[in-house]
Design a protein around this motif. Sequence first.
Motif, PDB file in Angstrom:
ATOM      1  N   ILE A 217       0.844  -1.198   0.000  1.00  0.00           N
ATOM      2  CA  ILE A 217       0.000   0.000   0.000  1.00  0.00           C
ATOM      3  C   ILE A 217       0.876   1.245   0.000  1.00  0.00           C
ATOM      4  N   TYR A 218       1.898   1.230   0.852  1.00  0.00           N
ATOM      5  CA  TYR A 218       2.815   2.369   0.914  1.00  0.00           C
ATOM      6  C   TYR A 218       3.541   2.542  -0.421  1.00  0.00           C
TER       7      TYR A 218
ATOM      8  N   SER B 119       1.771   4.455  -2.956  1.00  0.00           N
ATOM      9  CA  SER B 119       1.117   5.671  -2.482  1.00  0.00           C
ATOM     10  C   SER B 119       1.791   6.934  -2.999  1.00  0.00           C
ATOM     11  N   LYS B 120       1.072   8.044  -2.845  1.00  0.00           N
ATOM     12  CA  LYS B 120       1.618   9.349  -3.227  1.00  0.00           C
ATOM     13  C   LYS B 120       2.849   9.685  -2.394  1.00  0.00           C
TER      14      LYS B 120
ATOM     15  N   LYS C   7       2.987   6.339   7.658  1.00  0.00           N
ATOM     16  CA  LYS C   7       2.795   6.670   6.244  1.00  0.00           C
ATOM     17  C   LYS C   7       1.710   5.825   5.587  1.00  0.00           C
ATOM     18  N   ILE C   8       1.257   4.798   6.311  1.00  0.00           N
ATOM     19  CA  ILE C   8       0.307   3.840   5.744  1.00  0.00           C
ATOM     20  C   ILE C   8      -1.051   3.996   6.417  1.00  0.00           C
ATOM     21  N   ASP C   9      -2.110   3.905   5.635  1.00  0.00           N
ATOM     22  CA  ASP C   9      -3.462   3.908   6.209  1.00  0.00           C
ATOM     23  C   ASP C   9      -3.528   2.788   7.241  1.00  0.00           C
TER      24      ASP C   9
ATOM     25  N   SER D 209      -4.767  -0.707   6.709  1.00  0.00           N
ATOM     26  CA  SER D 209      -4.042  -1.608   5.811  1.00  0.00           C
ATOM     27  C   SER D 209      -2.851  -2.274   6.475  1.00  0.00           C
TER      28      SER D 209
ATOM     29  N   SER E  47       4.778  12.952   6.920  1.00  0.00           N
ATOM     30  CA  SER E  47       3.728  12.123   7.521  1.00  0.00           C
ATOM     31  C   SER E  47       3.858  12.094   9.037  1.00  0.00           C
TER      32      SER E  47
END
Length: 707
Positions: free
Chosen positions: A408-409, A412-413, A445-447, A450, A490
């Motif tokens: 996911i990271y 990511s943006k 940095k990760i939701d 997730s 972040s």
Amino acid sequence: MQILNYIIGHIQLPEKSVKNTLELLNEDCTIPFISRYRKERTGNLDEVQIGEIVKFKEQFEALEKRKKVILKALGEQDVLSPELHQKVESAQDLTSLEDLYLPFKKSRKTKAEKARQNGLEPLAKIIMSQNANDLESIGYRYVKGGVASIDDAFEGARHIIAEWINERTDIRNNIRHQLERYAMISTKVVKTKESEENAQKFQDYFDWEESLSRIPSHRLLAILRAEKEGFIRVKIEIDNERALDKIENRIIRSNNECADQIELAIKDAYKRLLLPSLSNEALQIAKEKADESAISVFAKNLKQLLLGSPLGEQRVLAIDPGFRTGCKVVCLDAQGQLLYNETIYPHPPKNDITGAMKKISSLADAYKTQAIAIGNGTASRETEALIRRIRFKNDIKVFVVSEAGASIYSASKIAREEFPNYDVTVRGAVSIGRRLQDPLAELVKIDAKSIGVGQYQHDVDQTKLQKSLESVVENCVNAVGVNINTASKSLLSYVSGIGPKLAENIFNHRDENGPFSSRKEISKVPRLGNKAFEQGAAFLRIKGAKNPLDDSAVHPESYSVVTKMAKDIGKSINSLIGNPETLKNIDLKKYRTDTIGLPTLKDIMKELEKPGLDIREQAKVFTFNQNIKTINDLREGQLLPGIVNNITNFGCFVDVGIKESGLIHVSNLSDSFVKDVNEHVHLHQQIIVKVLAVDIPRKRIQLKLHK
């Protein structure tokens, strides 16, 4: 109704503490700041207690907002009597408020409304009076217009009576009480979907019945997910005869034709209006409680994960393992900066074992690697075994690191901004290495949803989940503190009073002007005003600053107190720090003021003893049983080392070094009753487990905690 009385009515905290906390919140102070630096005003409340005050403050504000909407609507309908106005203003919760508003809601055209339009409300009132004689003769007077027969007349009148019954608060509350105490939740499989592959994971609930008040949160969420996916049907039931008797006893007081009509209306109201509405409400309340429980477990797990043991500033070689696509290798410096990346192919189909071992050995030597981090996904065990065969020149520690959320990271943006010239595989490997160095700094940095802790995160209220998890992240970041000169945007965004925009401004200011040399310089960041400085400065650390307090949790507003302490005993501030013997000579009572009391002074002393002490434990090397490579290698009775990788209300899951995690059911955590799983294990804890049972077809492993 006053907000202070409302909150005190819900939580057992001193009035003064709640009042002062509300004042601080209204001054835009954050929970971490209030709990750490305003202990005198709050009476030493912790972040959990302050969080509860925030929760009930928001509940009160939502209730008051809804009252205004309802009062306005009632006023527009010209039905707002002084008595009704008082009842609305006095409502203590949304349920009782909505019950008051129910008779006046503008709804779709109902059977009762149609009956009123046909002129049957007077007949309904006559029936409800229960003292009419020869009801049939009276009924014939209403057979006209849209009413074709006397049966139609009585039926329409009953619809109106049913609506009146449905709107009675006492009746609704009585049924609510019965649902709360006696409701059963039952399930039946949808026959047409019973054989589907995805349905099999819900087979335990194909024919299930249980008390709604006692059903564990995880089971209710599983049942509701199965219903949502169309595999089962769910029903909420109580004793209908008992419920009807309760209503009849409240309404019927005669024994004539009117009573017969009212009895029919009661049955209609109960079946058509009351039970469907209130059983759904009961299920929704149960769902909210289950959500709260699941979110609480998720929050505890996330906190443990974020506060996981960091390796610290050491040079790391990180590997994202794979078979066909190879293993992505990256070398990081002690601050997590990418120095080199490469792909090796030690596993099938290429099997370049010799070349891979040589490459890892030469990279470790060239970049003075101190530790190796291996992702725990596909080919992890094979890669770990390979690394342990290499004879390194120096002592290099090998760690297996959770890679949940790394993909996911990497897409990511945030990752694209950090590594615009590298693909997702390199970014993922960097994330694995940085997680070993500092889990908190990387995982923010990760939701949080997730990261792979908790259960049913997609089934619970997403707004409440997000809010809870953001609160956990904020509290963890501020509990540890942040190095302002190395932190990512972040990480900075979670510092008390900062947020995403100011975090970006801090990052850009650092990029343009170089590292911060003192906390005073933080106030030069564009748009970072006095309030943001007050809230955030003490959580931002300056390594190697001229003033040693800038690398501590002492708030700048208390620097003068420390200066006075040092002056009074003829020492420098530097000589106070880390010197418990010298600190013993300081009489804290001398430094109390109107705003600084003993709680803050004691915190200052603790910080001076060990400034900037990381509350987290140091990372420890762990080795799985090398003979266990798949679920087929497990046998009942084996004792195995494992790592707790998830915690739920019904037990915990343990990684024993294979693809499938084993479950220690709550009943197998201890020989005594287990109230809270977290009291017995914590996330990433290294434990010994005993294998109780292995179900290879269903890929399930039952374990017991070995003491």
